[in-house]
Design an enzyme around this catalytic site. Sequence first.
Site, short mmCIF file in Angstrom:
data_model
loop_
_atom_site.label_atom_id
_atom_site.label_comp_id
_atom_site.label_asym_id
_atom_site.label_seq_id
_atom_site.Cartn_x
_atom_site.Cartn_y
_atom_site.Cartn_z
N GLY B 263 0.82 -1.21 0.00
CA GLY B 263 0.00 0.00 0.00
C GLY B 263 0.85 1.26 0.00
O GLY B 263 0.53 2.25 -0.64
N ARG B 264 1.97 1.19 0.68
CA ARG B 264 2.84 2.37 0.81
C ARG B 264 3.48 2.73 -0.51
O ARG B 264 3.54 3.89 -0.92
CB ARG B 264 3.92 2.11 1.87
CG ARG B 264 3.35 2.25 3.24
CD ARG B 264 4.23 1.69 4.34
NE ARG B 264 3.42 1.71 5.57
CZ ARG B 264 3.67 0.98 6.63
NH1 ARG B 264 4.70 0.17 6.65
NH2 ARG B 264 2.88 1.06 7.67
N PHE B 402 -2.54 8.18 6.41
CA PHE B 402 -2.93 6.77 6.28
C PHE B 402 -1.83 5.89 5.68
O PHE B 402 -0.81 6.38 5.26
CB PHE B 402 -4.31 6.57 5.65
CG PHE B 402 -4.55 7.06 4.24
CD1 PHE B 402 -3.54 7.43 3.40
CD2 PHE B 402 -5.87 7.12 3.77
CE1 PHE B 402 -3.81 7.84 2.10
CE2 PHE B 402 -6.15 7.54 2.48
CZ PHE B 402 -5.11 7.89 1.65
N GLU B 403 -2.06 4.60 5.73
CA GLU B 403 -1.05 3.59 5.35
C GLU B 403 0.19 3.70 6.25
O GLU B 403 1.31 3.46 5.82
CB GLU B 403 -0.63 3.72 3.88
CG GLU B 403 -1.78 3.87 2.92
CD GLU B 403 -2.23 2.58 2.26
OE1 GLU B 403 -1.51 1.59 2.32
OE2 GLU B 403 -3.34 2.58 1.70
N GLY B 404 -0.04 4.04 7.49
CA GLY B 404 1.07 4.27 8.43
C GLY B 404 1.48 5.73 8.36
O GLY B 404 1.83 6.22 7.30
#
Lengths: 255, 586
Positions: B263-264, B402-404
């Site tokens: 995702g990142r 988001f996504e960390g």
Amino acid sequence: MKIGVLLKQVPDTETKIKIRADGKGVEEGEIKWVINPYDEYAVEEALRLKEKAGGEVVIVSAGPARATEAIRQALAMGADRGIRIDTTGIEQDPYTTAVMLAGAAKNESFEIIFAGKQAVDDDCAQVLIGVAEKLGWPHVTPVEKFALSGKTATLQRPVAGGTKEMIEADLPVVVGCEKGLNEPRYASLPGIMKAKSKPVAELKASELLGTERARINVTKYSLPPERRAGKIIPGEPEAAAAELVRLLREEAKVI
Amino acid sequence: MPSPSTIKGGSFLIEPTVSADVFIPEELSFEFKELGATAARFSTREVFSKAEAIETKEPGLMTSLLKAAGEQGLLMLEVPEAYGGLGLGKVASTVIAENITHQTSFSVAFMCHTGIGTLPVLYYGTDEQKKRYLPRLATGEMLAAYALTEANAGTDALAGKAKAVLSADKKHYILNGEKMFITNGGIADLITVFAKVDGEHFTAFLVERSFEGVSCGKEEDKLGLHGTSTVPIILNDAKIPVENVLGEVGRGHKIAFNVLNIGRWKLGAATVGGMKRLIELTAPYANQRYQFGRPISSFQLIRQKIAVSAVLTYLTESLVYRYAGALDGALSKIEKDSPDCAKCAVDAIEELAIEASIAKIFGSEALWQVSDEAVQIFGGYGFIRDYPVEHHYRDCRINRIFEGTNEINRLIITGTLVKRAMSGRIDMMTRLGEILSQLKAGFPEVDPSLSHAVWIDQVDRLKRLAVYLAGVAVQKYTTELERHQATLAVISDIIMDVYALESGLVRALKVRSPVFEAVAVYAIAERAPVLAQKARQALVNIAEGNEQALSPYLKALERIVKFVPANVDALLETVAARVLEREAYD
């Protein structure tokens, strides 16, 4: 049914054209090349016909190596195979292009040929007529509605004054496609990947041309003059309108 | 196509980079460029044309657009052919990601479905699960979401309270809990939900929206991305068949974090598109907007904003394609039919965790800066909703969260590096030893006959700086290192910029374009002194006021970094002239 499509690769219409320093052509380095938009209608119509009548859609293009990309784009839309006539080192004008395309078409014995009504780069609108002439076929252009029943095509073309002309033509016929004929599909992702393995044959321009030579000799390219700034006429509407009429009559001399 | 050798995560810091191993977008095949063109056409004609209706959440619209994307084959890219997809890799996926970006809400919904939505089944599903779901996800018949976050478990995802209990007949897990901020939550048919079996064993479940006891709450009212669905997913005695456990019970954290790796990178890839779209807005605007009788694009301060936007786009683009090429290189070596093929793929993704975090942070911060400058270039109009840049500024803000969060990702970069160094998985200690001895003996010189040797040397120096600083921090803080987040973040910043600057420079040297070279040199000339100063401050902090300790640190620093002057105004002008003439990045 064996369906041919004549296709030309042209600069994207948003390209900023630059003339080569020698004035004999345009700089190609930064041009984004696309399928001539009118030819997309031709590809689409051919695909629709194939979907109804079965058979094969063959894309024919005369151009340098890069033209293969335009053929592949049409293959990605769903056409079956392509033929590129390699024009490297050939003086290409509408006449020689028509001779070459007609030569390739003859070998294929198409039953019908679709083409864009004109290419948006030089806007000559000559090639499809030339191809029909060389094949001894009729042509109809620009066509905005097309239907086929048995071996007879019914075609609609616009004529001056907003009226429509309905024409019946027995196959074989060359059809020049106009905007509005259909809404060209775009290639799907699987279509693009499949196109990679579809065959694109290469023909030599010299073999198709024989002793024929270009009839047009380009002496020089130049850009159209830049449009001059407009004039804003200030004041009350009535006075401004009167002034506008005066300027149109006395300065622009158009009324 | 992607490089032949398998690239070890983080190795760019300690081993010389082989130019052939760095995939660049200029090496894209004709077909891949065509995939991008199809995505761009779909994105402008079908999606962007409906921007207003999307932003007001016209019922059913996002769903029908995603399904239309499915019909074009846009959702099937990474799904293997055996499950109805195209089986293409990350490079192809990057091309799509950056071209589907004309409408930001759609772009996020699209990325969510094809990324964290579809990939858990793809990488962790059993053959039966893949057969059941992948073909439908590939066509858009089913839409997907990913539910990890809870009200009190955001960054600390494993603190989630959602609970799963095996039913008496052992046929179902009964799930209870509430997941928060679920992108696509309101439109998804399949949601990867994380819950703890017996309140203990963190586990992933493939939850169909139609399962009994699954519902979603009301749409959140957000700062940006008004068109996306963001809802809580409520599990109220939800009955999940046992065959819908994804992976193993108690191993859900592996799935959760590794899917985020993907995702990142995807997020980074999408930011490239976001930046390109902004330049397509600002460059023509600057040319058309007249002040003082001249287009504002004739003023240096405006030109530099445009140029810097292009530089950031170029660097992000260079690094996400490099990552994608490296991952495809690794994935291409995995036997597709071998039974542990999925496991190897997962390992390959995990291997590049550092690079994935870099793509996420660098891309999100670059886009943030570019959108900020876009508002500035538009001036007062940039602040007005009817003009096209205002929403970009709001919409991209979430990317840093988001996504960390970028904070946790900064800790991941240095943390992963140190962990791998300690376990010997990456040979950083030998490299550190070399650097320490070279501090006395002198560093090897870059062959001065190489083009841009001085800038290659600058990147080498920054690599040494990262390794040296990491070494000092480890030595000083030992087991307490984790607590010193500010130092870890500085090390991450250097690592991140090294990856970006090197990717940009290698690409420029491969392509030999004067504009690319100007971009790459500008970026190094601008960043190197900033990083040196950050490192200096970090060393001062580590010394804790002890001058005797500080003195050798600073001496080492003076040897490692070297100031190279460059006329950055001239470099930026080269870039600005190009972008303003074309009124686009490409």
